[in-house]
Motif scaffolding. Structure first.
Motif, PDB file in Angstrom:
ATOM      1  N   ARG A  42      82.800  80.424  18.698  1.00 22.47           N
ATOM      2  CA  ARG A  42      82.028  80.698  19.914  1.00 22.47           C
ATOM      3  C   ARG A  42      82.339  82.137  20.330  1.00 22.47           C
ATOM      4  O   ARG A  42      83.499  82.462  20.593  1.00 22.47           O
TER       5      ARG A  42
ATOM      6  N   TYR B 186      75.857  75.562   8.498  1.00 20.44           N
ATOM      7  CA  TYR B 186      76.274  75.455   9.899  1.00 20.44           C
ATOM      8  C   TYR B 186      75.039  75.519  10.799  1.00 20.44           C
ATOM      9  O   TYR B 186      73.955  75.924  10.359  1.00 20.44           O
TER      10      TYR B 186
ATOM     11  N   THR C 218      77.265  79.946  19.643  1.00 19.46           N
ATOM     12  CA  THR C 218      78.152  78.834  19.308  1.00 19.46           C
ATOM     13  C   THR C 218      77.785  78.327  17.916  1.00 19.46           C
ATOM     14  O   THR C 218      76.593  78.130  17.625  1.00 19.46           O
ATOM     15  N   VAL C 219      78.774  78.111  17.075  1.00 18.71           N
ATOM     16  CA  VAL C 219      78.541  77.649  15.706  1.00 18.71           C
ATOM     17  C   VAL C 219      79.223  76.299  15.524  1.00 18.71           C
ATOM     18  O   VAL C 219      80.409  76.139  15.860  1.00 18.71           O
ATOM     19  N   THR C 220      78.471  75.333  15.000  1.00 16.01           N
ATOM     20  CA  THR C 220      79.030  74.002  14.734  1.00 16.01           C
ATOM     21  C   THR C 220      78.891  73.687  13.247  1.00 16.01           C
ATOM     22  O   THR C 220      77.998  74.200  12.558  1.00 16.01           O
TER      23      THR C 220
ATOM     24  N   THR D 154      72.647  80.916  23.348  1.00 12.10           N
ATOM     25  CA  THR D 154      72.325  80.572  24.733  1.00 12.10           C
ATOM     26  C   THR D 154      72.535  81.778  25.640  1.00 12.10           C
ATOM     27  O   THR D 154      73.312  82.687  25.338  1.00 12.10           O
TER      28      THR D 154
ATOM     29  N   THR E   2      80.954  86.215  14.481  1.00  8.86           N
ATOM     30  CA  THR E   2      82.130  85.344  14.476  1.00  8.86           C
ATOM     31  C   THR E   2      83.109  85.815  13.396  1.00  8.86           C
ATOM     32  O   THR E   2      82.817  86.716  12.612  1.00  8.86           O
TER      33      THR E   2
ATOM     34  N   ALA F 241      73.847  77.378  14.233  1.00 11.89           N
ATOM     35  CA  ALA F 241      74.140  78.448  15.195  1.00 11.89           C
ATOM     36  C   ALA F 241      73.246  78.262  16.410  1.00 11.89           C
ATOM     37  O   ALA F 241      72.015  78.158  16.270  1.00 11.89           O
TER      38      ALA F 241
ATOM     39  N   GLN G 287      82.579  72.163  16.902  1.00 13.37           N
ATOM     40  CA  GLN G 287      82.492  73.605  17.144  1.00 13.37           C
ATOM     41  C   GLN G 287      83.537  74.334  16.305  1.00 13.37           C
ATOM     42  O   GLN G 287      84.718  73.993  16.339  1.00 13.37           O
TER      43      GLN G 287
ATOM     44  N   VAL H  72      75.542  84.042  24.335  1.00  8.69           N
ATOM     45  CA  VAL H  72      76.728  83.464  23.685  1.00  8.69           C
ATOM     46  C   VAL H  72      76.263  82.720  22.433  1.00  8.69           C
ATOM     47  O   VAL H  72      75.275  81.973  22.467  1.00  8.69           O
TER      48      VAL H  72
END
Length: 272
Positions: free
Chosen positions: A32, A51, A21-23, A56, A43, A53, A29, A19
């Motif tokens: 995702r 950002y 996830t980008v914040t 996980t 995405t 990335a 966030q 998975v």
């Protein structure tokens, strides 16, 4: 597309359980997404900027990368390789491992009268494990002689072997073919596969715990596993029952199966 990447194991295999996830710069966030079957992740387009990335996957150490999204709304991160937690040194060596019936146990528990449990075990079985890399591609084949059911009661065992239950004359073997495993964290795994029982084949997952490998004192190497599942009797056309009184049946609708396995490295037949 926005942030684009490919998830791989450290030995180059796709990681479809990953998975991404980008914040943003303040840690909020903004995206995702799960990987596809080939480990690809993408995405939606994002505003230009910097950002973080985070990739996980259960059973693997997470990986973070800075993603610089250009005016086109895209940042290409390429291949991201995740290392398994604890490394691969504790996993069984790839190749064939043979189940040792003398140091293994297959037990079945059924509820009786809704109050107590009746426990039995199968005494004749065997099989092999094909350990692969990546470990998720490992497979299992196991065969149980249905007539070997033993609940320490001859009258009950004879009934269990009859057409009311296991119908051993027509279906002498119970077979399980595990086709893949999925890490769930720590020593926990799930094995997906198919069980053939009473002439009927259905998908049955196993909750699996792996206890490690070690020498056996005779020059060999052994691996230990514990697996649990529940079966619905009616799924395998084992529908015999008796109503003892209102709302109470003789035998519960589900069976709990517990399996303790010692497997020996190699394809050498074990002594009976």
């Amino acid at each position: 597309m926005g942030v684009v990447a490919r998830a791989r194991t450290t030995d180059g295999w796709p990681l479809p359980t990953a998975v991404l996830t980008v914040t943003d710069a303040v840690g909020a966030q903004v995206a995702r997404v799960p990987a596809d079957a080939d480990g690809r992740l993408a995405t939606e387009e994002l505003p230009a900027g910097n950002y973080t990335a985070i990739l996980t996957a259960t059973g693997y150490a997470p990986l973070a990368r800075t993603a610089v999204v250009t005016a086109s709304g895209t940042a290409v991160l390429g291949v991201l390789a995740l290392a398994r937690v604890g490394g691969t040194g504790g996993l069984p060596t790839p190749g064939v491992w043979t189940i040792d019936p003398g140091h293994s146990l297959i037990s079945v528990t059924a509820r009786h009268l809704g109050m107590t449990s009746v426990r039995g075990r199968f005494t004749e079985f065997g099989g092999r494990i094909e350990m692969a890399r990546p470990i998720e591609r490992s497979t299992v084949t196991a065969t149980i002689r249905a007539a070997s059911i033993d609940t320490d009661n001859k009258l009950r065992d004879d009934h269990l072997r009859s057409a009311d239950f296991l119908d051993v004359d027509r279906n002498p073997l119970i077979e399980y073919r595990g086709t893949s495993v999925t890490p769930l964290g720590g020593e926990r795994w799930r094995m997906d596969g198919e069980l053939t029982l009473n002439g009927i084949t259905r998908p049955i997952p196993l909750e699996l715990a792996y206890f490690g490998v070690g020498p056996d004192g005779s020059g060999g190497t052994r691996a230990g596993f514990h697996a649990v599942t529940e079966l619905r009797r009616e799924d395998f056309a084992i529908t015999y029952n008796q109503i003892v009184r209102a709302g109470i049946t003789l035998i519960g609708a589900t069976l709990r199966v517990e399996i303790d396995i010692e497997a020996v490295q190699g394809d050498t037949p074990l002594p009976a």
